[in-house]
Design an enzyme around this catalytic site. Structure first.
Site, short mmCIF file in Angstrom:
data_model
loop_
_atom_site.label_atom_id
_atom_site.label_comp_id
_atom_site.label_asym_id
_atom_site.label_seq_id
_atom_site.Cartn_x
_atom_site.Cartn_y
_atom_site.Cartn_z
N CYS A 2 1.02 -1.20 0.10
CA CYS A 2 0.02 0.25 0.05
C CYS A 2 0.85 1.37 0.07
CB CYS A 2 -0.82 0.01 1.33
SG CYS A 2 -1.73 -1.34 1.45
N GLY A 28 -0.58 0.22 -5.11
CA GLY A 28 -1.86 -0.35 -4.79
C GLY A 28 -2.77 0.07 -5.78
N ASN A 102 0.63 1.18 6.17
CA ASN A 102 1.26 0.36 5.06
C ASN A 102 2.10 -0.69 5.77
OD1 ASN A 102 4.02 0.82 2.78
ND2 ASN A 102 2.70 -0.84 2.89
N GLY A 103 2.03 -2.10 5.47
CA GLY A 103 2.60 -3.01 6.17
C GLY A 103 1.85 -4.04 6.85
N TYR A 243 11.94 -4.62 -6.84
CA TYR A 243 10.55 -4.44 -7.47
C TYR A 243 9.85 -3.40 -7.13
CZ TYR A 243 6.05 -5.55 -9.33
OH TYR A 243 4.82 -5.64 -10.06
N CYS A 383 6.14 -13.14 2.04
CA CYS A 383 6.47 -12.15 2.63
C CYS A 383 5.31 -12.00 3.44
CB CYS A 383 6.67 -10.82 1.77
SG CYS A 383 6.81 -9.33 2.90
N CYS A 434 15.72 -6.77 5.22
CA CYS A 434 15.05 -8.09 5.40
C CYS A 434 15.23 -8.83 4.20
CB CYS A 434 13.59 -7.75 5.92
SG CYS A 434 12.59 -9.17 5.88
N CYS A 437 12.34 -13.19 2.14
CA CYS A 437 11.70 -13.95 0.85
C CYS A 437 12.87 -14.76 0.35
CB CYS A 437 10.91 -12.96 0.12
SG CYS A 437 11.83 -11.61 -0.31
P1 AMP Z 1 5.61 -14.75 -12.29
O1 AMP Z 1 5.01 -14.78 -13.59
O2 AMP Z 1 4.66 -15.27 -11.30
O3 AMP Z 1 6.84 -15.41 -12.09
O4 AMP Z 1 5.82 -13.08 -11.80
C1 AMP Z 1 6.91 -12.54 -12.27
C2 AMP Z 1 6.82 -10.97 -12.33
O5 AMP Z 1 5.91 -10.45 -11.48
C3 AMP Z 1 8.04 -10.18 -12.56
O6 AMP Z 1 8.15 -9.69 -13.81
C4 AMP Z 1 7.97 -9.41 -11.51
O7 AMP Z 1 8.40 -8.25 -11.90
C5 AMP Z 1 6.63 -9.36 -10.85
N1 AMP Z 1 6.56 -9.46 -9.53
C6 AMP Z 1 7.41 -9.67 -8.60
N2 AMP Z 1 6.79 -9.39 -7.39
C7 AMP Z 1 5.50 -9.07 -7.47
C8 AMP Z 1 4.48 -8.60 -6.69
N3 AMP Z 1 4.49 -8.80 -5.45
N4 AMP Z 1 3.33 -8.17 -7.09
C9 AMP Z 1 3.07 -8.15 -8.55
N5 AMP Z 1 4.09 -8.29 -9.31
C10 AMP Z 1 5.32 -8.91 -9.06
#
Ligand code: AMP
Length: 445
Positions: A2, A28, A102-103, A243, A383, A434, A437
């Site tokens: 968020c 979000g 947030n959190g 990310y 996470c 941290c 993950c």
């Molecule tokens: P996947 O297809 O499930 O392996 O998702 C990988 C993609 O999701 C990568 O391109 C990341 O940039 C993106 N990604 C990583 N973490 C998240 C997250 N928490 N929420 C949304 N997208 C994510």
């Protein structure tokens, strides 16, 4: 994940909140809201949807006053319902308050069980509502500040919180400082507190400093005061750099774009590959791919285009259309790829779906070899502090080795950046972050 924002002491407080939330929309997209305070009367507007879909000019006639707080929601605790949108507002023994958070809290269930046993009733499934109850029920303490301090000492986990009362605004960061929170001075008056500094640019604010892990900032009588309410034990979320945060933001004292690019450089040093071009997965892999290309001296090509109009809540009626989905979102520039050895860079692999589709797409476009390089270690655990990762079982790296994942995504080679590579890129002490993950060391459970 968020975002939160608070504006204190500016006559356009709710508008500035709106702009800030707009700049933090990436944190979000499910719901958003703003509470403002006009002479001690708090008004709130919140709804499901994007910031620009929710707020209309007429709302700002309601949201008056020189203090306001706001939130964009990505449900990681609670439901995807309007009731679970923030700010959370309450009338209680000392007046009115509104909170944004947030959190994720790790002891939310226990606290709720205890409060419910004592007769509390809840409207939402959010852990944030627990905090408001803890504040409201603490009638032994006469001031809101004391009540907030008591409340946050009972909760455990990740919280970057902003609380607005009739005359004050408080900003608090948990002792680990999992989520970012920064303070800025608005050039035409007042202060801003926000999850990311990209909001400061938009509202014309200058960065002052971060709220420290374990610190409470009180905005009162036109100024702010600091107090350490916890012993700080910093464990800031490394995934904000990898990310989550926007590249133009500075979080935890560093620029996100530069950090991400440096991770790409480290990736090239650790895991070189003989290739003709470096291609980023847009948008998440762009900064790291630039770093990789510059370090490896392999030409960078934006050979995959992304359509920005594909939303998260895409209706998927038939299998046929579902298969079209990746093509709707990502599209190859075929002549750049044909007969080339390509190295593709993304920030992370979660379930493996995206990588598998991309490798296929590149092979269909005629790539000779496809090498996947990931600018973070393998994500092996969920996470519990606010990043929306699926369960352990759904994380591909929790059940497959790197070789098995490479087979699954049908790449020629696959490699991940090491934790050491990340540390080198951020040029900071590992113990301040941290990495749960990636390494399973959860600072609080
Ligand atoms: P996947 O297809 O499930 O392996 O998702 C990988 C993609 O999701 C990568 O391109 C990341 O940039 C993106 N990604 C990583 N973490 C998240 C997250 N928490 N929420 C949304 N997208 C994510």
């Amino acid at each position: 994940m968020c975002s939160v924002v608070g504006i204190y002491g500016n006559e356009n407080a709710s508008k500035l909140c709106f702009y800030s939330l707009f700049s933090m929309q990436h944190r979000g997209q499910e719901a958003a809201g703003i509470s403002s305070n006009e002479n001690g009367k708090i008004k709130t507007v919140k709804d499901r949807g994007l910031v620009t879909q929710i707020f209309k000019e007429e709302h700002f006639k309601i949201l008056k006053g020189d203090t306001a707080i706001g939130h964009t929601r990505y449900s990681t605790a609670g439901d995807d319902s309007i009731l679970d949108a923030q700010p959370v507002f309450a009338r209680y023994g000392l007046g009115e308050i509104s909170i944004v958070h947030n959190g994720n809290l790790v002891n939310a269930k226990e606290i709720r069980k205890d409060l419910t046993k004592k007769g509390a009733i809840f409207q939402t499934n959010m852990d944030t509502e627990n905090i408001i109850h803890l504040i409201a029920k603490n009638y032994q303490k006469d001031t809101l500040k004391e009540r907030i301090i008591d409340a946050v000492k009972k909760i455990k986990g990740a919280f970057s919180l902003i609380v607005m009362s009739r005359s004050k605004m408080f900003a608090i960061r948990d002792p680990f400082g999992f989520r970012p929170l920064s303070i800025g001075k608005i050039k035409n008056g007042g202060y801003i507190v926000a999850s990311e500094t990209c909001a400061f640019e938009l509202v014309g604010a200058e960065f002052i400093r971060d709220v420290k892990p374990g610190e409470m900032i009180t905005f009162e009588n036109g100024e702010f005061k600091s107090e350490m309410i916890f012993n700080p034990t910093p464990k800031q979320c490394i995934f904000e750099y990898i990310y989550f945060a926007r590249p133009d933001s500075n979080v935890f004292g560093k620029n996100v774009y530069s950090t991400r690019k440096q991770m790409g450089r480290e990736l090239a040093l650790e895991l070189p590959v003989d290739a003709d071009i470096v291609i980023p997965v847009p948008d998440s892999g762009v900064a790291a791919a630039l770093g990789y290309a510059q370090e490896s001296k392999i030409p960078f090509e934006m050979a995959i285009m992304r359509n920005h109009y594909v939303g998260r809540t895409f209706i998927e009626p038939t299998q046929e259309i579902r298969n079209l989905k990746v093509k709707m979102k990502l599209s190859p520039i075929k002549h750049k790829i044909k007969d080339k050895k390509v190295v593709v860079i993304d920030d992370s692999i979660v379930r493996g779906t995206t990588s598998r589709r991309i490798v296929r797409m590149l092979r269909d476009a005629g790539a000779k070899e496809v090498h996947m390089r990931i600018a973070s270690p393998a994500t092996t655990g969920p996470c519990y502090y606010g990043v929306d990762t699926p369960t352990k079982e759904e994380l591909i790296a929790s059940k497959m080795s790197v070789d098995e994942i490479c087979n699954y995504i049908e790449a020629d080679t696959l490699a991940y950046l090491s934790i050491n590579g990340i540390i080198k890129a951020i040029k900071d002490k590992k113990e301040n972050y941290c990495f749960a993950c990636f390494d399973g060391n959860y600072p609080v459970l």
